[in-house]
Design an enzyme around this catalytic site. Structure first.
Site, PDB file in Angstrom:
ATOM      1  N   ASN A   1      31.490  36.181  32.175  1.00  0.00           N
ATOM      2  CA  ASN A   1      31.832  34.850  31.665  1.00  0.00           C
ATOM      3  C   ASN A   1      33.332  34.611  31.697  1.00  0.00           C
ATOM      4  OD1 ASN A   1      29.070  34.244  30.945  1.00  0.00           O
ATOM      5  ND2 ASN A   1      29.336  35.647  29.224  1.00  0.00           N
TER       6      ASN A   1
ATOM      7  N   ARG B   1      42.035  34.849  34.852  1.00  0.00           N
ATOM      8  CA  ARG B   1      42.026  35.437  33.516  1.00  0.00           C
ATOM      9  C   ARG B   1      41.584  36.901  33.564  1.00  0.00           C
ATOM     10  NH1 ARG B   1      39.059  35.838  28.753  1.00  0.00           N
ATOM     11  NH2 ARG B   1      40.356  35.595  26.895  1.00  0.00           N
TER      12      ARG B   1
ATOM     13  N   ARG C   1      34.493  41.166  24.634  1.00  0.00           N
ATOM     14  CA  ARG C   1      34.411  42.253  25.602  1.00  0.00           C
ATOM     15  C   ARG C   1      35.076  43.528  25.090  1.00  0.00           C
ATOM     16  NH1 ARG C   1      36.185  37.663  27.445  1.00  0.00           N
ATOM     17  NH2 ARG C   1      34.883  36.376  28.833  1.00  0.00           N
TER      18      ARG C   1
ATOM     19  N   LYS D   1      23.515  41.453  36.843  1.00  0.00           N
ATOM     20  CA  LYS D   1      24.547  41.041  37.805  1.00  0.00           C
ATOM     21  C   LYS D   1      25.714  42.008  37.801  1.00  0.00           C
ATOM     22  CE  LYS D   1      28.550  38.640  38.724  1.00  0.00           C
ATOM     23  NZ  LYS D   1      29.897  38.659  38.127  1.00  0.00           N
TER      24      LYS D   1
ATOM     25  N   PRO E   1      24.428  41.620  44.197  1.00  0.00           N
ATOM     26  CA  PRO E   1      24.749  40.933  42.943  1.00  0.00           C
ATOM     27  C   PRO E   1      24.422  39.442  43.017  1.00  0.00           C
ATOM     28  CG  PRO E   1      26.568  42.330  43.658  1.00  0.00           C
ATOM     29  CD  PRO E   1      25.606  42.259  44.801  1.00  0.00           C
TER      30      PRO E   1
ATOM     31  N   ASP F   1      25.188  36.055  41.133  1.00  0.00           N
ATOM     32  CA  ASP F   1      25.926  35.284  40.139  1.00  0.00           C
ATOM     33  C   ASP F   1      25.667  33.800  40.386  1.00  0.00           C
ATOM     34  OD1 ASP F   1      27.367  34.677  42.418  1.00  0.00           O
ATOM     35  OD2 ASP F   1      29.325  35.138  41.549  1.00  0.00           O
TER      36      ASP F   1
END
Length: 297
Positions: free
Chosen positions: A139, A144, A193, A229, A246, A248
């Site tokens: 997320n 970032r 996280r 994922k 993967p 996403d």
């Protein structure tokens, strides 16, 4: 400072490699050269790519151009690591031309994506760095993610030295992150996280000490905060399971657009990828992901 030149490299493009979502510590050099600076293992580096120079002059420019078409010189200025280290990191021993030919032969619909991302190579990254990096990626957006990972490295990583106009730190060792407090990790703007990172580091140290580091998708999924994922990303980029696919947000869109899948049918997409691309599914995912995301399809 080590200066390494690797000649006659094919199927390579630095932007394709470093901007396809597989790694987060490499950024453009910022001088318009097309070079990238970043870190691998305990080494910081500036990487350049230039057209190959003729190995033997034929005194015929046209013939030289034919002989060197598609060949490049990979130039690496690094704080350490020899040619073998960097060749392995860039996966130069793998024939990506053959991989692309097989993908297109088995699935012609992928040809545009393969041609668009022709220079992608799947880096040989450290498994622990990959695990933590993709826990951070949840997320999150790439700018970032990069800031979060650099904050982790600056606070907890071994100091490498000053190079290319800045100070560098290696990726933190597992035991260092395991010993960090969740509050100190959260202070690096990692949000929820932080708990996952600490738990993953603790678990990794425990697994390493008992000789049972993660090797399968089920092993990775058993880590706290790791979903399907992220697990597939870790399998592909950390464990070199190039059959991993993967899924996403972008891949959901791709599979809907190309094959009509409902975007919630992730299991169906994974099964389809295994059947369609087999052991090359991870390569297919990278070409498709980069093509759709970068071209704005």
């Amino acid at each position: 400072m080590n200066r390494i030149v690797i000649n006659d490299v094919r199927d390579i493009d630095l932007e394709h490699i470093f901007e396809c979502g597989q790694c987060f510590r490499w950024v453009p050099a910022g001088d318009g050269s097309g070079d990238y600076t970043g870190a691998a293992g305990r080494y910081a580096a500036r990487v350049s790519l230039r057209p190959a120079a003729p190995s033997v002059s034929t005194h015929d420019a046209a013939e030289d151009n034919v002989q060197n078409a598609g060949k490049y010189r990979l130039m690496i200025e690094a704080t350490g690591g020899d040619e073998a280290f960097w060749s392995d990191y860039f996966d130069l021993g793998t024939d990506y031309g053959a991989i692309k030919d097989e993908l297109v032969r088995n699935e012609p619909e992928i040809e545009n994506a393969v041609n668009y991302g022709y220079g992608i190579r799947i880096l040989r990254q450290d498994i622990f760095e990959t695990l933590i990096s993709f826990v951070v990626s949840q997320n999150n957006n790439i700018p970032r993610i990069r800031k979060c990972i650099e904050a982790l490295c600056s606070r907890y990583g071994e100091y490498i030295g000053e190079a290319f106009g800045r100070e560098w730190h290696a990726f933190p060792e597992p035991e260092v992150l395991a010993a960090a407090s969740e509050e100190d990790l959260a202070a690096l703007r990692l949000g929820y996280r932080a708990g996952y990172i600490k738990a993953a580091a603790e678990r990794y140290v425990s697994d390493r000490d008992c000789g049972c580091l993660p090797q399968t998708r089920e092993d990775i999924l058993s880590y706290r905060g790791v979903g399907p994922k992220v697990a597939n990303c870790i399998m592909l980029f950390g464990l070199r399971d190039v059959g991993a696919f993967p899924v996403d947000t972008w891949v959901k869109h791709i599979m809907n657009d190309m094959y009509g899948f409902d975007e919630n049918d992730m299991r169906g997409m994974e099964r389809f990828a295994r059947d369609k691309f087999g052991e090359l599914a991870g390569y297919a995912q990278q070409y498709l992901f980069y093509y759709y995301r970068d071209s704005g399809r």
